[in-house]
Each structure stands twice: as structure tokens, then as C-alpha cells.
Design a protein around this motif. Structure first.
Motif: not given
Length: 690
Positions: A86-109, A111-113
């Protein structure tokens, strides 16, 4: 720095060669693509909180999970509350980002979200850390080329085009861990073919073995360089697993289950992600044209049980539910930058076009018992499309002052066909996002930054068109519900500085604030829209990167943040945002002088978080230390040992606070629900080059 006409995205991952004369006498900078040093960012970066990470920095970094590559982003924490598939849980800048909300990730252009799926769900289990060549991160909504899910930050990851050598890596470890990776990049025609095949299995420390079975493959053919060249790539990833999800603390304290026990042995999942993509880039003295296209086929079936017996157990079906997703994703990105010296001391101007279509054949929520469906909460066919236009201008007004001004305009369409007719519909939305960055300096190898930007995140399409509560388990079943706002406005501010006064040492400091108009989120595990309130997050971040010698890398960072709702009502007991991270710190060092021995050590501190709005219930902080030691048996053979959670700390990976009901309990009980960090474990790897 004068004559700065090379676009900032490329400069962040390249070293600058001497100034050369360009067309029409315009000064341009030749670009040489090598492993970037951190101090290259002075004179290049547009914010104190952006940076780039190279393969060298990852080479001796011990990792428990693939997504922990993202922990190279200062202040970011990667955790897990379920199985390794399952997708990991992420935390950044005062967020529990759940599984990625508000942190955009891409690989080789690409999108992952994933929108309309745990909103922003970013599953990086298919990432192969050994192939990562660069990772560029940016925090805050200040960049015009970053849109949905990028308010807290973003990370753009790229794989290498050419490896130092072809190799096979064989690993075994504690708790049934095993992995094999074959990778290489032989020359082919006038380019290189990057290939990788990975298989991994893991049981974990859980009372019920995880039985992870992961297969992952990549083929990428490229010619030229990132700035002048092209590549095409095919990727395939499949996984299946059994999950030990978070459990109530009272079940452990009473002896009902062990620390690593579970309450529903049929939880777990299966997923796949197949993709085709292409990238191209052409750059000369006059400008830079680049773009990429992609197509993906994605599926997920996920069985979870977080509340256990509120619907009754023995007799009764229990509370397990299944989330299912079948979709195809298509998209492209295109941008043109023009260089010119007609204004001030130099200027770049960029126009970009981005588009994405998620054609979701079925996204559903079902009630299940032992993975067998017995009810449908919601099932929908969704087509979610977006188009974005953006423009950005970077002007070097003085030797010690430049500005970056941008605008982004996003257009969305949400088309939902639901099994509940009242929740079907077609909704369009648009939002404009201005951006401004001012950079002062460098003076004595020190720069100062002021950033302001508007951003947004989209909400789940099913929540956007919802009119009726579809959850027959809920007392409010069939009653009217408020639809989610399609696109939720965010606004960020930042002041910062970056200094490289001392040789080999770069340090940065950032003060930031992020306002969100509404934290409306569609709850995928309940099938309803759960509106919350406007919020404000503020914080301070400090990060340092030091290379005292060519063989040693030391990095340290500290992030403090404060998250509060700015308006609440009687439905909540206070202004605290549950799960919001408040303190994060890390310290790491690695050593590699090209001799037989190399290694790395990392310390990560994950501070306490409020778990309820009045802060009366809090999670405990945790400190983990991971180690790696490697020995080169000969020029092509290396043996490595990773020791994860070296101090065997009995801490939580994640904590929640909510009501659940165990078998034999007369009613739901509010309690901390925890997923423990894995105990000390060892992983031994043998790499053979050829």
C-alpha cells in the motif's frame, strides 16, 4: 550572477561552466550534466526550501522502504499503517499528507498521485532506489509548473540513463525479506538501453506473515542528454500482500493480540501499474523546448478493517471493506523557454501546457467479509480531465537582484456516473494561481528569498457531484450531503536565506506559512464528503549539507510547524488539526573514498502529534537509527549490511484516534489505534557487477 538565461529547472541539477558567447552576442551558460553539489544552488535556486539530491547522496543510505528516498527532502517523514504493497503515509510542513494529498510526486515526468482515489494517493512501491539519478524537491506553491497536490511541496524523480556498471543485487534479511535486482545500461545503436528487473518478497515481523510478492520491470532507451536528447520507457509493476493494519491500543494492553498482531487476517491487497512514456528536449543559445507524454494502466483492490465489529461479529459480517480502482491515465507536458538580453541583465520567459485524463472504468467501495463482497456502498464510472496553461518570467534586474513572476490557470471537468443516481453529474471548475519570487544576492555567497504563491488541490470527483449519503452503514444514509468544492484554494508565503560561505558547507533557513480555504476531503473509506474548516500552518525549517572531504557527506535538518483551524464550530472540541506533524529532525553521514569500506548512518526524529482537535490525546514521538556498512571484495563485487531500527526502539510508525468496537464489546470505544515500527532487522546484500 549576470547573464543568467539558463532555465532554473535545469540549473538546479547541473553545474555551470564558463560563460560563452551566444547568438547575437547574448551571453549564455554552457551546461554540463554532472552530479550536482549542494552549493550550486546559490545563484540558481528561487527559494530557500528547494533543492536537489543526487545518486551519490543515496548510495550509502539505508532504506526500509523504497519511498524513503523522499526522506532526502528536509522535514519529510515516510511511514506506513498497512502492508508494504500500500502507498506510504507522508508527513511534511504541518500536514499528515495521508497517502500523498498536497505533495505532488513524479517519476520520469509521469505523475504518481492518483485523484479520485484516497485523494492524491501516491504509491511509490514500484520505485527502484538504485536507479534514481536525481530528485528535485520544492516546497510551497511557488512554481508555475506544479499544479494539483503541490501546495505543501513536490518531488520530481528521474532515473539514470546510463549506469556506472551493469549489476545483479541479491538480498536476504530478517523476517523473510528477500530481493533480487538485475540492472544494466548497455550501448545500443547511438544510445543506451536501461533495463531493470526486480523481484521482492517479505513477511515482516507481523504475527500474520505479510506474504509480499512484488515483481517490477523497466526498459528505457535514450539518446543524448536531458537537455538535448530523448528517451522512451516501458514499466510494469505488480504486487500482492496481506496487511496488518493499525489496531486499538487496548487490544494490545489487554493481551488480546501481541504488539505485532492483527484483528482481521483477511486484510491485504493487490495492485498493478503499467506505463509507456516518452521525453524529449532541445536546447540552444536561443531557448529550450521540452516535453513528455505518458499512458498508464492502473488497478488496486484493497481490503481493510479499521473499526472491526460495529456491524457485529459472530454473528455479524464485521466491518471489513474493499476499495477497488480500475483506470487508464493519459497526459502530456510541453514547455518552451526563450532566452533574451533585451531586458535588464537578462531574462527567460517560459510558456507551458499540461493535460491529464483519468478514465476510471470503476472506482468502488464495498462491504466485505474475508474479502467476499456482500454490499455496495458506492460504485462509479469517472472521467476526470484537466488542462493547465502557465507562464513564468525570470529577470535578472541587477547583479544582486532577480525576480520570478508566474501565472498558472487550471481547468477541470468531473464527469461521474454513480450507482446512486443522485450522485451522478458533470461539474466544471477553473482556478488561477499567481506566483512571485524575489531573490536578493548573492553577497558573500549568501542569497535571500521572498516567495508568495497561490495553489490548490482537487477534491475527489465523487464528492464533487455527491448529493446524497450513499453509505447504508451510516445513520444518515439517504440524507442530503454538501458537495465538495472541486478545487480548494491554498496560499503560501516564505522568507528564507541560503549560504555557502564556508567551503563545502551549505545551509538554508526558511520561515513559511500556508493557508487553506477549506480542508474538504472525500473519505474513501466511508463513501461520504467530510468537510472541515479553513486552516493555517506556519513553520521554520533549517537544513545543512556539508562535504568536509570528497569522501564524506553530512546532512542535518530541523523542521518545526504549527497547524490550526482558523474557524471551527461546536462539532469539534478545538482548533488543532489532527495528525499534523510538529517537529521533525534528521542527521546523517556517509563515507566512501573509493576504497574497500563505505557506509552510512541516519537518525530520524518524528515528533508527537495531536490526535484530536483539543490536543487532549497525542501520539508519542519516535527516534530511529539506521546503519549501513559495505565492503568491496574486488572491483566489481560488494557486500553490504543494513541494520534498520538499530536500537530496537518500540515506537509507533503511525497513530490515529477514533472509535472502534472489538468482539465482545457492547459499543464502540474511542482509542488510539497504532501501527508499530518494525523491530531491529538486518539485510545482507551482495552486488556483482559485470
Amino acid at each position: 550572477m549576470t547573464g543568467l538565461h539558463t532555465p532554473k529547472l535545469l540549473l538546479s541539477i547541473a553545474c555551470l561552466a564558463p560563460v560563452a558567447a551566444g547568438a547575437g552576442g547574448i551571453q549564455t551558460l554552457d551546461v554540463v550534466e554532472v552530479s550536482a553539489r549542494a552549493d550550486d544552488l546559490v545563484g540558481v535556486a528561487t527559494a530557500a526550501s528547494e533543492g536537489s539530491v543526487t545518486a551519490r547522496q543515496l548510495g550509502n543510505r539505508p532504506l526500509l522502504r523504497p519511498a524513503e528516498v523522499l526522506e532526502t527532502v528536509p522535514g519529510l517523514i515516510v511511514s506506513q499503517h498497512s502492508g508494504d504493497g500500500k502507498a506510504n503515509q507522508y508527513y511534511l510542513r504541518g500536514f499528515n499528507l495521508d497517502h500523498g494529498t498536497d505533495f505532488a510526486t513524479s517519476l520520469m515526468g509521469m505523475p504518481v498521485n492518483m485523484p479520485t482515489h484516497g485523494q492524491g494517493y501516491a504509491d511509490l512501491q514500484f520505485l527502484i532506489p538504485e536507479l534514481v539519478d536525481t530528485l528535485r524537491y520544492r516546497k510551497g506553491p511557488y512554481a508555475a509548473d506544479v499544479g494539483d497536490f503541490g501546495s505543501a511541496g513536490s518531488a520530481a524523480i528521474d532515473y539514470a540513463r546510463v549506469l556506472k556498471e551493469d549489476f545483479i543485487d541479491l538480498s536476504v534479511g530478517s523476517h523473510g525479506y528477500r530481493r533480487a535486482l538485475l540492472a544494466g545500461s548497455p550501448a545500443l545503436a547511438s544510445g543506451n538501453l536501461l533495463y531493470a528487473l526486480e523481484w521482492a518478497g517479505n513477511d515482516g515481523p507481523w504475527a500474520m506473515p505479510e506474504n509480499l510478492d512484488k515483481l517490477n520491470g523497466l526498459l528505457r532507451y535514450s539518446q543524448g542528454s536531458r537537455s538535448n536528447g530523448w528517451s522512451v520507457a516501458a514499466m510494469a509493476y505488480t504486487a500482492k500482500w496481506a496487511s496488518t493494519d493499525q489496531v486499538p491500543q487496548r487490544a494490545i494492553d489487554s493481551g488480546l493480540i501481541s504488539r505485532y498482531g492483527n484483528l482481521d487476517p483477511s486484510d491485504g491487497g493487490r495492485t498493478h501499474r503499467y506505463s509507456l512514456s516518452g521525453e524529449w528536449s532541445r536546447q540552444d543559445a536561443d531557448g529550450w523546448l521540452r516535453g513528455n507524454v505518458y499512458a498508464m494502466d492502473y488497478s488496486l483492490n484493497l481490503w481493510s478493517n479499521f473499526t472491526f465489529c460495529t456491524l457485529g461479529c459472530n454473528p455479524g459480517p464485521g466491518d471489513q471493506f474493499e476499495q477497488a480502482d480500475r483506470r487508464q491515465v493519459y497526459g502530456f507536458n510541453l514547455a518552451q523557454t526563450w532566452y533574451g538580453n533585451g531586458l535588464a541583465k537578462g531574462a527567460d520567459f517560459t510558456l507551458g501546457l499540461q493535460s491529464r485524463l483519468d478514465d476510471i472504468g470503476r472506482v468502488g467501495l464495498y462491504t466485505t467479509t474475508a474479502r467476499q463482497r456482500w454490499g455496495t456502498v458506492a460504485e462509479s464510472r469517472v472521467k476526470e480531465g484537466s488542462l493547465a496553461l502557465y507562464a513564468e518570467s525570470q529577470i535578472q534586474w541587477l547583479d544582486t537582484f532577480r525576480s520570478i513572476v508566474g501565472w498558472r490557470q487550471d481547468f477541470y471537468n468531473f464527469d461521474v456516473t454513480s450507482n446512486t443516481l443522485a450522485n451522478s453529474g458533470n461539474v466544471g471548475a477553473r482556478i488561477g494561481s499567481p506566483k512571485l519570487s524575489l531573490v536578493f544576492g548573492p553577497w558573500h555567497k549568501t542569497e535571500y528569498y521572498a516567495n508568495l504563491g497561490y495553489g490548490f488541490h482537487s477534491n475527489d470527483a465523487r464528492g464533487v457531484t455527491a448529493r446524497t449519503n450513499p453509505d447504508f452503514r451510516d445513520p444518515g444514509y439517504g440524507t442530503p450531503v454538501d458537495s465538495s468544492t472541486p478545487l480548494v484554494r491554498t496560499k503560501g508565503y516564505e522568507l528564507g536565506m541560503r549560504s555557502a560561505i564556508l567551503p563545502g558547507l551549505q545551509t538554508s533557513l526558511a520561515l513559511w506559512q500556508l493557508d487553506i480555504a477549506s480542508e474538504l476531503v472525500f473519505a474513501g473509506d466511508a463513501g461520504t464528503t467530510e468537510p472541515s474548516f479553513p486552516s493555517k500552518r506556519t513553520g521554520i525549517e533549517w537544513a545543512s549539507y556539508w562535504t568536509p572531504t570528497a569522501a564524506i557527506i553530512v546532512d542535518a535538518d530541523l523542521a518545526l510547524s504549527r497547524a490550526r483551524y482558523t474557524r471551527v464550530d461546536d462539532s469539534v472540541p478545538g482548533p488543532y488539526v489532527p495528525g499534523a506533524v510538529q517537529k521533525v529532525a534528521s542527521l546523517g553521514a556517509s563515507y566512501d573514498n573509493g576504497g574497500p569500506w563505505s557506509g552510512g548512518v541516519r537518525l530520524r526524529y518524528f515528533g508527537p502529534r495531536p490526535l484530536i482537535e483539543d490536543d487532549s490525546v497525542r501520539s508519542k514521538g519516535s527516534t530511529l537509527i539506521n546503519l549501513r556498512a559495505s565492503y568491496r571484495l574486488d572491483r566489481r563485487t560488494r557486500l553490504s549490511l543494513d541494520v534498520l531500527n538499530a536500537l530496537n526502539r518500540k515506537v509507533s510508525d503511525i497513530d490515529y484516534y477514533y472509535a472502534s468496537q472489538l468482539s465482545g464489546e457492547a459499543a464502540p470505544v474511542s482509542d488510539i489505534h497504532t501501527h508499530p515500527a518494525e523491530p531491529r532487522s538486518y539485510r545482507l546484500s551482495l552486488r556483482i557487477g559485470f
